[in-house]
Design a protein around this motif. Structure first.
Motif, short mmCIF file in Angstrom:
data_model
loop_
_atom_site.label_atom_id
_atom_site.label_comp_id
_atom_site.label_asym_id
_atom_site.label_seq_id
_atom_site.Cartn_x
_atom_site.Cartn_y
_atom_site.Cartn_z
N ARG A 50 0.83 -1.21 0.00
CA ARG A 50 0.00 0.00 0.00
C ARG A 50 0.86 1.26 0.00
N ARG A 51 1.96 1.22 0.70
CA ARG A 51 2.85 2.40 0.72
C ARG A 51 3.48 2.62 -0.64
N ARG A 52 3.68 1.54 -1.39
CA ARG A 52 4.29 1.67 -2.72
C ARG A 52 3.23 1.82 -3.82
N LYS A 53 1.95 1.84 -3.38
CA LYS A 53 0.83 1.95 -4.32
C LYS A 53 0.93 0.88 -5.41
N ALA A 54 1.21 -0.34 -4.95
CA ALA A 54 1.33 -1.49 -5.84
C ALA A 54 0.30 -2.53 -5.44
N LEU A 55 0.16 -3.56 -6.27
CA LEU A 55 -0.76 -4.66 -5.95
C LEU A 55 -0.04 -5.87 -5.40
N PHE A 56 1.28 -5.87 -5.51
CA PHE A 56 2.05 -7.05 -5.11
C PHE A 56 2.95 -6.69 -3.93
N GLY A 57 2.99 -7.59 -2.97
CA GLY A 57 3.76 -7.36 -1.76
C GLY A 57 2.96 -7.80 -0.55
N TYR A 58 3.16 -7.12 0.57
CA TYR A 58 2.61 -7.54 1.86
C TYR A 58 1.44 -6.67 2.29
N LYS A 59 0.41 -7.33 2.84
CA LYS A 59 -0.68 -6.62 3.52
C LYS A 59 -0.77 -7.16 4.94
N PRO A 60 -0.64 -6.30 5.95
CA PRO A 60 -0.73 -6.78 7.33
C PRO A 60 -2.17 -7.02 7.75
N SER A 61 -2.35 -7.72 8.85
CA SER A 61 -3.67 -7.84 9.45
C SER A 61 -4.02 -6.55 10.18
N GLY A 62 -5.26 -6.44 10.64
CA GLY A 62 -5.68 -5.24 11.34
C GLY A 62 -6.11 -4.13 10.41
N SER A 63 -6.37 -4.48 9.15
CA SER A 63 -6.78 -3.48 8.16
C SER A 63 -8.30 -3.44 8.06
N VAL A 64 -8.81 -2.37 7.50
CA VAL A 64 -10.25 -2.16 7.38
C VAL A 64 -10.57 -1.85 5.92
N LYS A 65 -11.57 -2.52 5.38
CA LYS A 65 -11.99 -2.23 4.01
C LYS A 65 -12.81 -0.94 4.02
N LYS A 66 -12.48 -0.01 3.16
CA LYS A 66 -13.18 1.27 3.13
C LYS A 66 -14.67 1.08 2.88
N THR A 67 -15.04 0.00 2.19
CA THR A 67 -16.43 -0.23 1.84
C THR A 67 -17.18 -1.09 2.85
N ASP A 68 -16.51 -1.52 3.93
CA ASP A 68 -17.15 -2.33 4.96
C ASP A 68 -17.87 -1.39 5.93
N ALA A 69 -19.20 -1.43 5.92
CA ALA A 69 -19.99 -0.50 6.73
C ALA A 69 -19.68 -0.64 8.22
N SER A 70 -19.34 -1.86 8.66
CA SER A 70 -19.07 -2.09 10.08
C SER A 70 -17.68 -1.63 10.49
N GLN A 71 -16.80 -1.41 9.50
CA GLN A 71 -15.43 -0.94 9.75
C GLN A 71 -14.70 -1.84 10.74
N ARG A 72 -14.88 -3.15 10.58
CA ARG A 72 -14.19 -4.10 11.44
C ARG A 72 -12.78 -4.37 10.93
N PRO A 73 -11.78 -4.36 11.82
CA PRO A 73 -10.43 -4.71 11.39
C PRO A 73 -10.37 -6.19 11.02
#
Length: 356
Positions: free
Chosen positions: A99-122
């Motif tokens: 995400r910091r490199r604005k790429a699709l390949f690499g690492y995504k950590p846990s504890g993230s929230v989908k912008k489109t998830d109404a409940s905003q659950r990590p």
């Protein structure tokens, strides 16, 4: 011989894990033979088409064909690679945050929230996306940890084998649709051309009962075909069972069977004739709860220059084009025909972000 070896490996791994609870309702999705699929068996062709028009998911038994057996063997080895990779210190994994490199390949950590998830659950899921273009020098490679770089031969084998199996699924769908050219969908997903195809190594940590968390929020896949290997429960899809329509049902892990589903691209190419089903990941049920859940996924996405519109017999004169955009449907301009790359960039905007 390959089939017997794969079955033994799968049995060994499954034997170390608690069983999936038999009392739970699970989605009654079709079970398809890879041997019959590759042999172009007419009944299997019909069954695949029906599965992709209803649930949008099916099991593919990999143990009864040599290509399938090889995929299971590779997936088992990638299971071990995942364990090693995610055991790295967070500081090491964090160097490759896509995400910091604005790429699709690499690492995504846990504890993230989908912008489109109404409940905003990590979420409780971390993953590494390893691009097909990176593995096969179609494009310059993104940086990865040494443990992944050392496993490039294994990742290449799995990537190539999974893509070829997915292409046979697309050929099956073309025949079932009555297309004169069974390559009509394959031509939109060529392996040698640049695309968003990737292998994903995934680890879901146990959920914290004191927090409102989700393994992965409800979504549809962007691409054409997804091939998933997992060993613990947690995947759920929307029910099509009478009396439970729209409820969540578990997809039970089955030894030696991959879980196949279609993505939004195939909905676009078929103008809605085929289904991209909503799915999510929750805590593994019963005695499997509290365990780390590893899954190995291959995502087939259209080549970047492919146009996201109906093709062949689905592009009938005067037919209205359905709006397919996953979670960004409201941003779709009706009269515009997007390339797959443009469409992927729209989906990227909706990717997870860290919760403040």
């Amino acid at each position: 011989m390959a089939t017997a070896t794969t079955t033994t490996l799968s049995t060994q791994l499954d034997g170390t894990l608690p069983p999936f609870p038999e009392s739970l309702n699970h989605a009654p999705i079709a079970e398809i033979s890879s041997r019959k699929l590759l042999a172009k068996d007419p009944e299997t062709t019909t069954a695949v088409w029906k599965a992709c028009q209803t649930y949008g998911f099916f099991y593919l038994d990999m143990t009864d064909s040599d290509p399938g057996s090889k995929l299971v063997t590779d997936a088992e080895q990638l299971y071990g690679l995942s364990k090693k990779t995610f055991a790295l210190p967070f500081e090491e994994k964090d160097k490759y945050d896509f995400r910091r490199r604005k790429a699709l390949f690499g690492y995504k950590p846990s504890g993230s929230v989908k912008k489109t998830d109404a409940s905003q659950r990590p979420d409780t899921t971390e993953f590494f996306n390893v691009g097909k273009d990176c593995l096969f020098d179609v494009a310059p490679s993104n940086p990865y940890p040494e443990v992944i770089q050392d496993a490039r031969p294994l990742l290449r084998d799995f990537c190539k084998g999974a893509h070829e199996m997915a292409m046979d699924i697309l050929r099956t769908l073309a025949r079932a649709a009555g297309e004169d050219d069974e390559e009509i969908f394959v031509n939109l997903n060529r392996f040698e051309e640049s695309s968003g195809d990737h292998v994903r190594l995934t680890l879901k940590r146990p959920s914290d009962e004191s927090k409102s968390e989700i393994g992965l929020a409800s979504h549809t896949d962007f691409g054409s075909v997804t091939i998933l290997f997992n060993w613990l429960g947690g995947l759920q899809i929307e029910s099509r069972t009478p009396g439970r329509i729209g409820e969540w049902e578990y997809v039970k892990p089955m030894p030696g069977k991959a879980i196949i589903n279609l993505g939004d691209a195939m909905v676009s190419f078929s103008n809605g004739a085929l289904k991209s089903a909503k799915h999510r990941v929750v805590e593994s049920p019963g005695p499997q709860a509290g365990m780390e859940r590893v899954s190995i996924v291959y995502f087939v996405r259209p080549t970047h220059h492919s146009l996201m519109k109906p093709v062949g017999k689905f592009d009938g004169e005067g037919a209205s084009r359905i709006r397919v955009g996953g979670k960004f449907a409201d941003n779709i301009v009706d009269e515009k025909v997007y390339t797959a790359k443009e469409w992927l960039e729209e989906r990227y905007v909706q990717l997870s972000h860290s919760k403040e």
